[in-house]
Design an enzyme around this catalytic site. Structure first.
Site: not given
Length: 145
Positions: A21, A40, A46, A48, A86-87, A131
């Site tokens: 994100h 960020c 970037h 997580h 996810d992904h 996070e």
């Protein structure tokens, strides 16, 4: 002899997902976003490896001995968390974040709202989103202060 009193318990289950994100608010200028979100706010985003712990609460069923069948909870978490997040690039792939900044606080709210629609009414107690090991958000469905 009186029947035994109902016993309440909380049950938690965790899942992990990976997503990227960019922290960026359309309400702020590029300069204000950079000042507020720092690295960020990188235009390329970037990522997580998030961990989510979902807690439900309720009476322990005297027949099954469970608050909720963990298989059912697992399926709800798959649908509410893994499938949409996810992904994914949260900002580009998840419509909710088109207008909402993809902070961990807002990720927790998104997950809560998805789960609330799938779980038995009143059983969802807490969503805890890691996070990182140091940055953790807990959301219990409070809508206003």
């Amino acid at each position: 002899m009186a029947p035994p009193a109902a016993r309440l318990a909380r049950v938690s289950r965790s899942v992990s997902f990976s997503a990227c994100h960019r922290l960026h608010s359309k309400s702020l200028s590029d300069e204000e976003n950079l000042k507020l979100f720092g690295k960020c706010n990188n235009p390329n985003g970037h990522g997580h490896n998030y961990k989510v712990v979902v807690t439900v609460r309720g009476e322990i069923d005297p027949v099954s001995g469970m608050v909720i069948n963990l298989t059912d909870l697992k399926e709800c978490m798959q649908e509410a968390i893994m499938e949409p997040l996810d992904h994914k690039n949260l900002d580009k792939d998840v419509p909710y974040f088109a207008e909402v900044v993809s902070t961990t606080e807002n990720v927790a709210v998104f997950i809560w709202e998805n789960l609330k629609n799938l779980l038995p009414v009143g059983t969802l107690y807490k969503v805890k989103v890691y996070e990182t090991d140091q940055n953790i958000v807990v959301y219990k469905g409070e809508e206003t202060i």
